[in-house]
Design a protein around this motif. Structure first.
Motif, PDB file in Angstrom:
ATOM      1  N   ILE A  22       4.871 -50.218   1.939  1.00  0.00           N
ATOM      2  CA  ILE A  22       4.417 -49.020   1.852  1.00  0.00           C
ATOM      3  C   ILE A  22       4.254 -48.129   2.884  1.00  0.00           C
ATOM      4  CG2 ILE A  22       2.437 -47.525   1.240  1.00  0.00           C
ATOM      5  CD1 ILE A  22       2.093 -49.179  -1.537  1.00  0.00           C
ATOM      6  N   VAL A  23       3.537 -48.797   4.235  1.00  0.00           N
ATOM      7  CA  VAL A  23       3.351 -48.489   5.462  1.00  0.00           C
ATOM      8  C   VAL A  23       4.768 -48.003   5.965  1.00  0.00           C
ATOM      9  CG1 VAL A  23       2.446 -48.606   7.663  1.00  0.00           C
ATOM     10  CG2 VAL A  23       1.317 -49.649   5.729  1.00  0.00           C
ATOM     11  N   GLU A  24       5.840 -48.669   5.894  1.00  0.00           N
ATOM     12  CA  GLU A  24       7.088 -48.671   6.392  1.00  0.00           C
ATOM     13  C   GLU A  24       7.611 -47.392   5.626  1.00  0.00           C
ATOM     14  OE1 GLU A  24       9.665 -51.584   7.000  1.00  0.00           O
ATOM     15  OE2 GLU A  24       8.524 -52.920   8.196  1.00  0.00           O
ATOM     16  N   LEU A  25       7.782 -47.319   4.471  1.00  0.00           N
ATOM     17  CA  LEU A  25       8.262 -46.168   3.644  1.00  0.00           C
ATOM     18  C   LEU A  25       7.635 -44.963   3.956  1.00  0.00           C
ATOM     19  CD1 LEU A  25       8.828 -48.201   0.242  1.00  0.00           C
ATOM     20  CD2 LEU A  25      10.479 -47.038   1.709  1.00  0.00           C
ATOM     21  N   MET A  26       6.255 -44.939   4.137  1.00  0.00           N
ATOM     22  CA  MET A  26       5.790 -43.444   4.223  1.00  0.00           C
ATOM     23  C   MET A  26       5.852 -42.822   5.548  1.00  0.00           C
ATOM     24  SD  MET A  26       4.401 -42.861   1.213  1.00  0.00           S
ATOM     25  CE  MET A  26       3.193 -41.502   1.606  1.00  0.00           C
ATOM     26  N   GLN A  27       5.719 -43.673   6.682  1.00  0.00           N
ATOM     27  CA  GLN A  27       6.095 -43.196   8.089  1.00  0.00           C
ATOM     28  C   GLN A  27       5.040 -42.533   8.437  1.00  0.00           C
ATOM     29  OE1 GLN A  27       8.613 -44.189  10.483  1.00  0.00           O
ATOM     30  NE2 GLN A  27       8.191 -45.835   9.193  1.00  0.00           N
ATOM     31  N   LYS A  28       3.761 -42.772   8.474  1.00  0.00           N
ATOM     32  CA  LYS A  28       2.715 -41.986   8.767  1.00  0.00           C
ATOM     33  C   LYS A  28       1.984 -42.796   9.915  1.00  0.00           C
ATOM     34  CE  LYS A  28       2.661 -39.379   4.961  1.00  0.00           C
ATOM     35  NZ  LYS A  28       3.302 -37.754   5.073  1.00  0.00           N
ATOM     36  N   ARG A  29       1.209 -41.953  10.577  1.00  0.00           N
ATOM     37  CA  ARG A  29       0.421 -42.647  11.716  1.00  0.00           C
ATOM     38  C   ARG A  29      -0.214 -44.056  11.362  1.00  0.00           C
ATOM     39  NH1 ARG A  29      -4.917 -40.441  14.859  1.00  0.00           N
ATOM     40  NH2 ARG A  29      -5.183 -42.066  16.458  1.00  0.00           N
ATOM     41  N   VAL A  30      -0.219 -45.076  12.022  1.00  0.00           N
ATOM     42  CA  VAL A  30      -0.704 -46.378  11.661  1.00  0.00           C
ATOM     43  C   VAL A  30      -1.407 -46.887  12.730  1.00  0.00           C
ATOM     44  CG1 VAL A  30       0.051 -48.803  10.907  1.00  0.00           C
ATOM     45  CG2 VAL A  30       1.686 -46.606  10.436  1.00  0.00           C
ATOM     46  N   ILE A  31      -2.680 -47.252  12.547  1.00  0.00           N
ATOM     47  CA  ILE A  31      -3.517 -47.933  13.336  1.00  0.00           C
ATOM     48  C   ILE A  31      -3.471 -49.516  13.027  1.00  0.00           C
ATOM     49  CG2 ILE A  31      -5.925 -48.113  14.390  1.00  0.00           C
ATOM     50  CD1 ILE A  31      -6.101 -44.846  13.729  1.00  0.00           C
ATOM     51  N   LEU A  32      -3.344 -50.316  13.931  1.00  0.00           N
ATOM     52  CA  LEU A  32      -3.425 -51.758  13.719  1.00  0.00           C
ATOM     53  C   LEU A  32      -4.661 -52.286  14.424  1.00  0.00           C
ATOM     54  CD1 LEU A  32      -2.131 -54.541  12.930  1.00  0.00           C
ATOM     55  CD2 LEU A  32      -0.966 -54.575  15.084  1.00  0.00           C
ATOM     56  N   LEU A  33      -5.511 -52.933  13.596  1.00  0.00           N
ATOM     57  CA  LEU A  33      -6.604 -53.495  14.183  1.00  0.00           C
ATOM     58  C   LEU A  33      -6.308 -55.113  14.423  1.00  0.00           C
ATOM     59  CD1 LEU A  33      -9.606 -51.976  12.166  1.00  0.00           C
ATOM     60  CD2 LEU A  33      -8.819 -51.102  14.315  1.00  0.00           C
TER      61      LEU A  33
END
Length: 231
Positions: A201-212
């Motif tokens: 989903i994260v890849e498809l949506m292409q929004k800002r991503v914060i990796l903790l």
């Protein structure tokens, strides 16, 4: 313009476990941000501090000009009026209809009855459930129940919508339908922060991503860069 600014935030539980270490983060109005990371990285603690289920041990959490970290318990309702929260397990009232579940979110804040009906119908129309206002949760699919939960979370017109694994119990097709609803809400101006384990989903949506990772921001991917960065 920042809606959220977290400065030097630390959270250590009474068990001695530190979930968040010296975290600094800012999120602008209108952003759609994914929070990702392995189990135990601090995702849940971070968002719980945003809606004040948890308090940090130190640091500042500013939301819409309000220092949530210093907010007294009796004032938390002022924050909650500005924030909607959607959970993985829906948290619907099983003995209430779709309409009643959404209306309840208005009733607890004292919204006049004359305004409730129009607001409930408007958000149910937005999430595609206008035709099921008399149904009960057990008469709905999982995706429909999550749509009710989303409608309930946004009926007060919050500036910020926090989603904690909203697609975790749903199949791939239904998950994408929920994401389409969330994107529509975001386009209307609502800032969205979503915790998820679903990298697809994260890849498809292409929004800002914060990796903790271990309570710290390991990477902060700008909109449209996450897929390339992980391939």
């Amino acid at each position: 313009m920042d809606l959220i600014r977290m400065s030097n935030v630390k959270k250590t539980y009474k068990t001695g476990v530190t979930a968040i270490y010296d975290l600094n983060l800012s999120i602008e109005k209108g952003d759609f941000v994914f929070i990702i990371g392995s189990t135990g990285c601090g995702k849940s603690t971070l968002i719980k501090m945003l809606y004040r289920e948890e308090k940090p041990n130190s640091g500042k959490i500013i939301i819409g000009g309000m220092n949530v970290a210093k907010l007294r318990n009796r004032k938390v309702y002022k924050l909650r009026r500005k924030i909607g929260v959607v959970f993985q397990d829906f948290k619907l009232l099983n003995r209430a209809t779709v309409y009643e579940n959404v209306a309840f979110a208005l009733e607890i804040f004292g919204t006049p009855k004359s305004e409730i009906h129009a607001k409930v119908i408007k958000v149910l129309d937005l999430v595609g459930l206008k035709g099921k206002i008399k149904n009960y949760p057990n008469q709905l699919s999982g995706g429909e129940q999550q749509r009710v939960a989303i409608a309930r979370a946004i009926v007060n017109g919050p500036k910020l919508l926090i989603c904690d694994e909203p697609t975790g119990n749903l199949d791939e097709k239904t998950s994408m339908e929920i994401m389409e609803v969330l994107e529509a809400i975001n386009r209307m101006g609502t800032t969205i922060i979503m915790v998820t384990h679903d990298r697809k989903i994260v890849e498809l949506m292409q929004k800002r991503v914060i990796l903790l990772d271990a309570g710290r921001v390991l990477k902060d991917y700008a909109k449209g860069t996450y897929k390339n960065a992980t391939n």
